[in-house]
Design a protein around this motif. Structure first.
Motif, PDB file in Angstrom:
ATOM      1  N   GLU A   6     -11.011   1.451  -0.194  1.00 43.07           N
ATOM      2  CA  GLU A   6     -10.261   0.515   0.668  1.00 43.07           C
ATOM      3  C   GLU A   6     -10.517  -1.213   0.111  1.00 43.07           C
ATOM      4  O   GLU A   6      -9.653  -2.101   0.025  1.00 43.07           O
ATOM      5  CB  GLU A   6     -10.752   0.329   2.071  1.00 43.07           C
ATOM      6  N   LYS A  34       0.878  -1.272   0.062  1.00 36.24           N
ATOM      7  CA  LYS A  34       0.004   0.094   0.189  1.00 36.24           C
ATOM      8  C   LYS A  34       0.924   1.210  -0.101  1.00 36.24           C
ATOM      9  O   LYS A  34       1.888   1.209   0.258  1.00 36.24           O
ATOM     10  CB  LYS A  34      -0.885  -0.041   1.334  1.00 36.24           C
ATOM     11  N   ASN A  42      -4.247  -8.000  -2.471  1.00 36.01           N
ATOM     12  CA  ASN A  42      -4.099  -9.510  -2.084  1.00 36.01           C
ATOM     13  C   ASN A  42      -3.942 -10.416  -3.205  1.00 36.01           C
ATOM     14  O   ASN A  42      -3.053 -11.583  -3.215  1.00 36.01           O
ATOM     15  CB  ASN A  42      -5.266  -9.932  -1.297  1.00 36.01           C
ATOM     16  N   GLU A  77      -7.743  -3.628  -1.242  1.00 29.46           N
ATOM     17  CA  GLU A  77      -7.433  -4.882  -0.777  1.00 29.46           C
ATOM     18  C   GLU A  77      -7.659  -6.041  -1.694  1.00 29.46           C
ATOM     19  O   GLU A  77      -6.792  -7.037  -1.636  1.00 29.46           O
ATOM     20  CB  GLU A  77      -8.235  -5.205   0.320  1.00 29.46           C
TER      21      GLU A  77
END
Length: 291
Positions: free
Chosen positions: A117, A91, A125, A121
């Motif tokens: 957000e 990030k 990921n 993610e």
């Protein structure tokens, strides 16, 4: 070299991390794991991004097109990064953008902006799973700095990435070719850090591989220097907390049943001790000589 000549045994680490030559690019063969319209970090222009998984002879990569229609027409991507050539994917945020992902390569860094957000993610990921098989970044924070040629910077100076984990800080010289060139300093060997304006400094203890002394680093903005200071100190505080908690648990296990387990356990309230240590280490003084 034609991409069709690569085999499943090709060493992709020898390929360039970013390919801009249209004659070297090839149609993506891996599965599309993520796709959508996202923005470039520097220009904020909207592009169509795709995250491609691995396939035999094709490494996982991130690429973008000028438009979704060009992607559907199977045109050449505008930009492509091979994930396995990134030493860190993490990030990134600054005063302008909150939801960003940075792909750090040895000689460059590519950032793009996401909407929220959850989207961040999902993309992060997925990229981490493709890169190292688990959804965890190698480094929690990566900052690009210019180490000044003074004190400890006499031997280590110029453009570097300062990388932070919960155990250490690592200096990565911009353009380094091998991980053996990385300089790793455990957090317990850092005595203090602080900043003034865009200049951030760290004082190393004598046990550090660099020896005792100060590093002075110029950042691109005051907010970055402040974030570096706060995050590094927070990680140092958390490390002290973990160590004191482990020490306390060991003392409790070693105490005999007849002993009062609370007779001499000042570290039971390790949070207070750590807070005092934090305040003594964090240095925002104006009289620090950095000229």
């Amino acid at each position: 070299m034609c991409w069709g000549c690569f085999s499943s045994k090709t060493d992709f680490s020898t390929l360039p991390a970013i390919s801009l030559n249209r004659s070297l690019l090839f149609p993506s063969a891996g599965p599309i794991l993520c796709s959508g319209h996202l923005r470039m970090f520097k220009t904020l222009k909207t592009k169509y991004f795709t995250l491609c998984g691995e396939a035999p002879g094709y490494p996982a990569c991130l690429e973008y097109y000028d438009s979704k229609q060009k992607f559907l027409n199977k045109e050449t991507p505008k930009y492509r990064i091979f994930l396995h050539n990134c030493f860190s994917i993490n990030k990134y945020s600054d005063t302008r953008q909150k939801y960003c992902i940075a792909l750090n390569m040895m000689d460059d860094c590519f950032c793009f902006v996401l909407k929220n957000e959850k989207e961040l993610e999902d993309w992060l990921n997925s990229m981490l799973l493709l890169q190292n098989g688990e959804p965890h970044s190698t480094y929690e924070h990566v900052w690009q700095v210019n180490i000044q040629k003074k004190e400890l910077g006499s031997n280590i100076h110029g453009p570097y990435r300062l990388c932070l984990t919960n155990e250490a800080v690592t200096f990565v010289k911009l353009g380094a070719k091998y991980k053996s060139e990385f300089i790793n300093v455990p957090l317990q060997f850092i005595k203090r850090c602080g900043f003034r304006g865009r200049v951030f400094y760290m004082e190393m203890g004598r046990m550090a591989i660099t020896g005792a002394g100060d590093f002075w680093m110029e950042t691109k903005e005051t907010n970055m220097a402040f974030n570096m200071c706060v995050n590094i100190m927070n990680f140092m505080t958390n490390l002290n907390c973990r160590k004191e908690k482990i020490e306390f648990q060991q003392r409790m296990r070693n105490s005999s049943k007849d002993e009062n387990p609370y007779s001499n356990t000042h570290s039971t309230f390790f949070g207070y001790k750590t807070k005092a240590s934090y305040l003594s280490l964090l240095d925002f003084s104006e009289d620090r000589n950095y000229n």
